[in-house]
Design an enzyme around this catalytic site. Structure first.
Site, PDB file in Angstrom:
ATOM      1  N   GLU A  44       0.909  -1.031  -0.209  1.00 27.22           N
ATOM      2  CA  GLU A  44      -0.040   0.161  -0.063  1.00 27.22           C
ATOM      3  C   GLU A  44       0.699   0.971  -0.072  1.00 27.22           C
ATOM      4  O   GLU A  44       1.911   1.167   0.602  1.00 27.22           O
ATOM      5  CB  GLU A  44      -1.091   0.126   1.189  1.00 27.22           C
ATOM      6  CG  GLU A  44      -1.846  -1.028   1.347  1.00 27.22           C
ATOM      7  CD  GLU A  44      -2.695  -0.982   2.748  1.00 27.22           C
ATOM      8  OE1 GLU A  44      -3.549  -2.064   2.825  1.00 27.22           O
ATOM      9  OE2 GLU A  44      -2.262  -0.156   3.605  1.00 27.22           O
TER      10      GLU A  44
ATOM     11  N   ARG B  45      -5.275  -8.888  10.772  1.00 26.81           N
ATOM     12  CA  ARG B  45      -5.650  -8.042  11.641  1.00 26.81           C
ATOM     13  C   ARG B  45      -4.772  -8.346  13.023  1.00 26.81           C
ATOM     14  O   ARG B  45      -4.475  -9.553  13.257  1.00 26.81           O
ATOM     15  CB  ARG B  45      -7.111  -7.917  11.963  1.00 26.81           C
ATOM     16  CG  ARG B  45      -7.725  -7.435  10.705  1.00 26.81           C
ATOM     17  CD  ARG B  45      -9.161  -7.109  10.912  1.00 26.81           C
ATOM     18  NE  ARG B  45      -9.977  -6.505   9.633  1.00 26.81           N
ATOM     19  CZ  ARG B  45     -10.255  -7.198   8.793  1.00 26.81           C
ATOM     20  NH1 ARG B  45     -10.337  -8.538   8.772  1.00 26.81           N
ATOM     21  NH2 ARG B  45     -10.832  -6.608   7.798  1.00 26.81           N
TER      22      ARG B  45
END
Length: 419
Positions: A135, A298
């Protein structure tokens, strides 16, 4: 070929109610607007405007009609899929701590979970596809706050030592029981200490009879406003824990945040987050560009599933510099953010008074954020109004911008065009 595209912002609860609308000059919906997706990701493909909705309602359908023409022959042969996803992201509250896999980890994890019969939409599914998800985030608000990557052992030792000293003093004054912070520091100083501590916090730190996270967060809260904390170089780390606790009380990610670099980007500054880098966006408006994948592991600050074993295998526990990515001026008026992957690169184009040009070797998405811009390619041209977007096929080759305004151009890296 140029095709006008648009989409509706995703209404995740952490989203701002005004930032995306104000940035793009649109009317706000009245609810949270977290992310505007511009791409062909099946979770929210960009709508093709002005086209026949029965033949090409969105970019996924447009690509399916003629992958080689829409994506280029090289990319079409590999998928066919648009390799990147462009987003406008507006965080009004912290997102979850997360990390993303390498291509090899993604392929292996996807195959393993398919073999185990875990549904793609299952609550415990980690790998929704076979792809990695690096990202890039560029701040477009005055500041953009984030956590990313692990601090050095020396920094972690210093901030937990101050916490331990405060714990001793508070325990004596209150007549309470000392132990959680000593236990935390003991684990950090043991073999493979950081990995062991993160794993312990995620498995056992939330509650039970010990409630280690709650105890540590309480001590951080007592310390954060003290003269000792404010005079230390880690005041922001302590304040971050107390800020996050308002959103995620009792979450193990509160303590994990102490181990992470706290970063404030100014407008135009960027982070590039490769595989294994644990991170969380805290607040701000940014342009985000990523590989088109749904693979998220996560690590806290969330009520969602955390696969501790898979997370710690994916995480890079090495202390690394904050992964700032400085833009380079590739030609007048064009600032280029170029990470070390072929999936994507990002250009900021300042148009006016002269023309500005961006060369593309694959498909591209143009987002105008100020002024109506005229964009000419090798075979056609189009106008992109402020707040509007367009998809360009690879045969346009070179995009020349005229008018006055600012545009973001997402496209593939040059390596994607090579055999």
């Amino acid at each position: 070929m140029f095709v006008s595209i648009d989409n509706t912002p995703r209404d995740y609860a952490w989203g701002s109610r005004s930032a995306i609308a104000e940035y793009l000059g649109r009317e706000a919906s009245g609810g949270p607007e977290a992310e505007l997706w511009l791409g062909a990701h099946p979770g929210s493909p960009a709508k093709v405007t002005g086209a026949d909705p029965e033949t090409a309602p969105d970019l996924v359908a447009l690509i399916a009609q003629d992958p080689a023409a829409v994506l280029g022959e090289r990319i079409a042969a590999l998928g066919p899929r648009l390799p990147f996803l462009l987003k406008v992201l507006a965080a009004d509250a912290p997102l979850s701590l997360q990390a993303h896999p390498t291509p090899e980890q993604a392929r292996a994890g996807y195959a393993r979970e398919n073999a185990d019969g875990i549904p793609l939409d299952g609550w415990n599914r980690n790998y929704k596809d076979e792809f990695h998800k690096p990202e890039l985030i560029v701040a477009v608000s005055d500041r953009f706050d984030a956590l990313c990557g692990f601090r050095s052992p020396e920094e972690i030792e210093a901030l937990t030592l101050l916490l331990a000293e405060a714990d001793v003093a508070a325990t004596r004054a209150e007549g309470g029981q000392q132990g959680a912070i000593d236990l935390l520091r003991g684990r950090l100083q043991g073999p493979d200490g950081l990995r062991s501590t993160v794993e312990w916090l995620l498995r056992d730190g939330r509650g039970g009879d010990t409630g280690q996270v709650a105890w540590i967060v309480e001590r951080v809260a007592h310390l954060s406003g003290s003269d000792a904390a404010l005079a230390s170089p880690h005041a922001a780390a302590y304040a971050t824990v107390t800020d996050l606790a308002r959103h995620y009380p009792g979450d193990p990610g509160l303590v994990i945040s102490l181990f992470l670099n706290r970063v404030t980007l100014r407008r135009g500054e960027a982070l590039y987050l490769p595989a294994g880098n644990i991170h969380a966006y805290l607040q701000g408006l940014g342009i985000e560009l990523m590989a088109a994948s749904d693979n998220v592991l996560r690590g806290g600050l969330t009520p969602k599933h955390i696969d501790v074993d898979e997370l710690v295998d994916v995480l890079d526990f090495r202390p690394l510099p904050v992964p700032f990515l400085a833009p380079i001026e590739t030609m007048p008026g064009v600032s280029t953010y170029r990470p070390d992957v072929d999936d994507f690169e990002l250009h900021r184009v300042d148009v006016g008074p002269g023309a500005a040009t961006v060369a593309i070797t694959g498909p591209a998405i143009v987002l105008s954020v100020a002024g109506t811009l005229h964009v000419s390619g090798a075979v056609s041209d189009t106008d992109v109004p402020a707040g509007g977007a367009a998809f360009a096929t690879p045969d346009e080759a070179e995009l020349t911008f005229t008018g006055t305004g600012v545009a973001w151009v997402a496209t593939t890296g040059s390596g994607y065009a090579r055999d």
